[in-house]
Design an enzyme around this catalytic site. Structure first.
Site, PDB file in Angstrom:
ATOM      1  N   GLU A 172       0.994  -1.775   0.637  1.00 47.73           N
ATOM      2  CA  GLU A 172      -0.045  -0.246   0.244  1.00 47.73           C
ATOM      3  C   GLU A 172       0.633   1.351   0.024  1.00 47.73           C
ATOM      4  O   GLU A 172       0.811   2.148   0.748  1.00 47.73           O
ATOM      5  CB  GLU A 172      -0.688   0.162   1.109  1.00 47.73           C
ATOM      6  CG  GLU A 172      -2.383  -1.044   0.940  1.00 47.73           C
ATOM      7  CD  GLU A 172      -3.514  -0.693   2.104  1.00 47.73           C
ATOM      8  OE1 GLU A 172      -3.177   0.140   3.392  1.00 47.73           O
ATOM      9  OE2 GLU A 172      -4.270  -1.406   1.605  1.00 47.73           O
ATOM     10  N   GLU A 329      -6.694  -7.599  -0.730  1.00 51.53           N
ATOM     11  CA  GLU A 329      -6.746  -7.786   1.325  1.00 51.53           C
ATOM     12  C   GLU A 329      -8.129  -7.306   0.955  1.00 51.53           C
ATOM     13  O   GLU A 329      -8.808  -6.428   0.072  1.00 51.53           O
ATOM     14  CB  GLU A 329      -6.761  -7.391   1.365  1.00 51.53           C
ATOM     15  CG  GLU A 329      -4.561  -7.261   2.092  1.00 51.53           C
ATOM     16  CD  GLU A 329      -3.875  -5.938   2.860  1.00 51.53           C
ATOM     17  OE1 GLU A 329      -4.416  -5.558   3.724  1.00 51.53           O
ATOM     18  OE2 GLU A 329      -2.810  -5.631   2.857  1.00 51.53           O
TER      19      GLU A 329
HETATM   20  C1  GLA Z   1      -3.856  -2.894   5.453  1.00 48.92           C
HETATM   21  C2  GLA Z   1      -2.620  -3.522   4.916  1.00 48.92           C
HETATM   22  C3  GLA Z   1      -2.422  -4.482   5.379  1.00 48.92           C
HETATM   23  C4  GLA Z   1      -2.966  -4.416   7.533  1.00 48.92           C
HETATM   24  C5  GLA Z   1      -4.698  -4.300   6.746  1.00 48.92           C
HETATM   25  C6  GLA Z   1      -5.610  -3.720   8.252  1.00 48.92           C
HETATM   26  O1  GLA Z   1      -4.874  -2.986   4.296  1.00 48.92           O
HETATM   27  O2  GLA Z   1      -2.081  -3.501   3.477  1.00 48.92           O
HETATM   28  O3  GLA Z   1      -1.138  -4.696   6.124  1.00 48.92           O
HETATM   29  O4  GLA Z   1      -3.086  -3.582   7.888  1.00 48.92           O
HETATM   30  O5  GLA Z   1      -5.094  -2.458   5.743  1.00 48.92           O
HETATM   31  O6  GLA Z   1      -6.478  -3.678   7.739  1.00 48.92           O
END
Ligand code: GLA
Ligand code: ZN
Length: 695
Positions: A172, A329
């Site tokens: 991210e 995710e």
């Molecule tokens: C993000 C991150 C993860 C985690 C999630 C939690 O998407 O990529 O590492 O922290 O948030 O919601």
């Protein structure tokens, strides 16, 4: 940089064949299912139990090593891969596919101590110290050197694992830095872009407020200490806009650096990084040109409407040129970072997973496999909860979906969305529009984009998001909301599209500036004036709650936010304002141009108006609803070499009835349905329908 130059940038990506998986891995014969697994946070004795539970849940793919840099490189010249070796062996023995991350989203503490230059400086000018994550300066030579080195070492060590299906660079990417590294690099970036200070002074209009620069060293980063007085309020749009572009490019350089190091070792394994939907700070349309496939993390807030979630999936598909993407995710149940972290209600995790697939996802992945015991994510949802067993509601739902995905096999893999309608989005336009001082603080790009997107969405008309670099040839109707910035040459693309028969919807506050945010003089909407056949003389910003109105096709609609006062120059008036001193002047116009039509919507209106307008124009263009809309039920289509699949997603609480319109088979149960049959979809339920060719 003009429109055509931009086109040349980026890598030519090999086309994926319809039906081909984004992973190009022979072992992928269904949607990879699983997600972030962090065994490094746990004693090794627990690992075998993890394997048992994950397999029980139908999980076949894990993302490893997302935050392990400190463990992998405990000292500057010491690398230690023993633990990761054992983890890699363990998952291989257990038949799990791996998406291997490079761990570079959080640098080790020793690095921050030894080289404080790796740390970011905030917008306020505050120099950060070690802590949190995403805290590395993207222009730090130390960060660049060691992140690339680590990526290369990982590729050398694990590149030959046959279960490795993709690389996941960093995590991210986001935020900004305003440190001295960045300031120096910004000047270099500017020199490359403008070549001379004269050109830079022109592009930024520095004669305003006596800002003329005589030496590159005089240029400082635009933040709270210099040009800004609030995050999004700047006295000089030119420099602030360029800094946004520069920050996005700087992080992209980081991504590309690691990607290059990996590709040198494993040229055939695709590389990605997890994006975040409509994330403002990074120009994802540019980023995606360098990524082997797009992946993203879907964390809708509790109040997000299904159409907003859909819109985020669609932008992720759009930046990748329509190719499938990875859902990297999502939470199986709950997040930890909202003020109120409500549980996903029973069925909702399945519904949102299928919604992602319906919009083009070729994976269903979660964050995370096992819930951690300390730090800020200990209350974040996971497949394996703190109780540590399979007897939870969430585990049960994950397991049921795992089984369902297994039964579906490769049915949906590689499917494309057959869209004939498009919404134009441009990150530069987004930035410039929202840096604009005036005419209204309520002018927000995505608000207007969302309104048009939602109109198509509610009519079950599939939409692609296109950029100013994409061809419009395959679309019959294109909405270009708030196209405030028209980059040099882009007006020709739009003209050609309409000339050849396309329908274009343009809106208020369009065509005002060129790519440097300099006004195009000679009458608004500048470069779009000829195509739209109107001259906008003034724009009236209405305060919140104030409203003008117009009548179109016998129906009354509000005119709010910004009302453009325009003269017709070839366009035909479709509706006029009803009140104020401009009552009777055009509020909606239509211009026949070549074989097509260009519409100008001169004010913000209600969702009802957008729906009615889009419905009317879609009919005119022959763009069909893929299914008669049923309130609360989203319908999407994907096509691949197995045929055409329709996804029915009931976002409502109550069961909904649909009438079958085409002969097909419900999957995975393989139950046939004929035209006219009535089928119930339970509240929060999902059904997948494979159309039969002969109809
Ligand atoms: C993000 C991150 C993860 C985690 C999630 C939690 O998407 O990529 O590492 O922290 O948030 O919601
Ligand atoms: Zn920096």
């Amino acid at each position: 940089m003009d429109h055509k130059e931009l086109k040349k940038e980026g890598l030519k990506k090999e086309e994926l064949k319809k039906g081909e998986s984004i992973f190009r891995h022979p072992g992928i014969d269904k949607l990879p299912y699983g997600g972030d697994y962090n065994p490094e946070q746990w004693p090794e004795e627990i690992w075998p139990e993890d394997m048992r539970l994950l397999k029980k849940a139908g999980i076949d793919c894990v993302t490893l090593n997302v935050f392990s840099w400190a463990a992998l490189q405990p000292e500057e010249e010491v690398y230690c891969f023993d633990r990761l070796d054992r983890i890699m062996e363990l998952v291989r023995e257990n038949g799990l596919h791996v998406i291997l991350a490079t761990s570079t989203a959080a640098h080790p503490a020793w690095m921050a101590r030894k080289y404080p230059e790796v740390l970011r400086t905030e917008f306020s000018g505050l120099k950060r110290r070690f802590g949190s994550r995403h805290n590395s300066c993207p222009n730090s030579p130390v960060y660049r050197k060691y992140s690339r080195r680590l990526a290369g070492k990982l590729a050398e060590r694990y590149g030959h694992y046959e279960n490795l299906i993709a690389w996941h660079v960093s995590n991210e990417y986001g935020g900004e830095c305003y440190c001295e590294n960045c300031e120096r690099a910004f000047r270099v970036w500017l020199k490359e872009k403008y070549k001379t200070l004269e050109e830079l002074n022109r592009a930024w209009n520095t004669s305003f407020w006596g800002h003329t620069f005589y030496d590159w060293e005089e240029i400082v980063v635009p933040n709270l200490q210099s040009e800004h007085f609030e995050t999004d309020r700047t006295t000089f749009q030119g420099i602030s806009l360029d800094y946004r572009r520069f920050c996005s490019d700087s992080m992209l350089e980081n991504y590309r650096g690691e990607q290059e190091a990996i590709r040198a070792v494993t040229p055939d394994i695709p590389v990605t990084t997890n994006l975040m939907g409509f994330y403002k700070l990074l120009d994802y349309q540019k980023w995606a040109r360098y990524m082997d496939f797009v992946s993203w993390d879907n964390y809708p807030p509790n109040e997000a409407s299904p159409s907003i979630i859909a819109m985020n999936h669609d932008i992720m598909r759009g930046i990748g040129g329509g190719k499938p993407f990875a859902l990297m995710e999502q939470t199986p149940s709950v997040t930890n970072w909202l003020p109120y972290n409500a549980l996903k209600r029973p069925g909702v995790m399945r519904l949102l997973s299928w919604q992602a697939v319906a919009h083009g996802a070729d994976t269903v992945l979660f964050f995370q496999m096992r819930r951690s015991i300390g730090a800020c994510e200990k209350y974040h949802g996971a497949v394996i909860d703190h109780v540590g067993n399979e007897h939870t509601r969430v585990f049960g739902e994950v397991q049921a979906l795992g089984e369902e995905l297994k039964q579906m096999g490769d049915l949906t893999l590689g499917g494309r969305t057959p869209a004939k309608a498009a919404v134009l989005v441009d990150w530069d336009n987004w930035w410039a529009l929202e840096y604009s001082a005036g005419p209204s603080c309520d002018l927000k790009y995505l608000d207007e984009v969302e309104r048009y997107y939602t109109a198509f969405y509610e009519l079950n008309i599939p939409v692609d998001f296109v950029s100013v670099e994409d061809s419009l040839d395959s679309y019959q109707i294109v909405a270009a909301p708030l196209l405030y910035m028209v980059k040099t040459g882009y007006e020709e693309v739009l003209k050609q599209y309409v000339e050849q028969g396309g329908i274009l919807i343009a809106t208020f506050f369009s065509g005002i500036v060129e790519e440097h945010d300099l006004v195009v003089t000679g009458g608004y909407p500048g470069r779009l004036r000829e195509l739209l056949g109107v001259w906008v003389e003034e724009s009236d910003a209405l305060p919140k709650g104030a409203s003008n109105g117009f009548v179109w096709n016998g129906k009354h609609y509000p005119a709010e936010l910004l009302c453009d006062l325009m003269h017709l120059e070839g366009a035909v008036c479709e509706a006029v304002y009803q009140s104020d001193f401009y009552a009777g002047s055009p509020a909606l116009s239509r211009h026949s141009y070549g074989k097509g039509t260009a519409w100008y919507v001169a004010a913000r209106s209600s969702q009802e108006f957008y729906r009615d307008l889009v419905r009317t124009l879609a009919r005119e263009a022959g763009v069909e609803e893929i299914w008669t809309p049923v309130p609360g039920v989203e319908v999407c289509e994907r096509k691949n070499d197995k045929g055409s699949m329709l996804f029915f997603l009931n976002h409502g609480e109550e069961a909904a009835e649909i009438v079958v319109e085409k002969h097909g088979v419900w999957m995975p149960e393989k139950k046939e349905s004929e035209k006219g049959e009535r089928v119930w979809i339970e509240g929060k339920g999902v059904k997948v329908f494979l159309l039969r060719e002969q109809d």
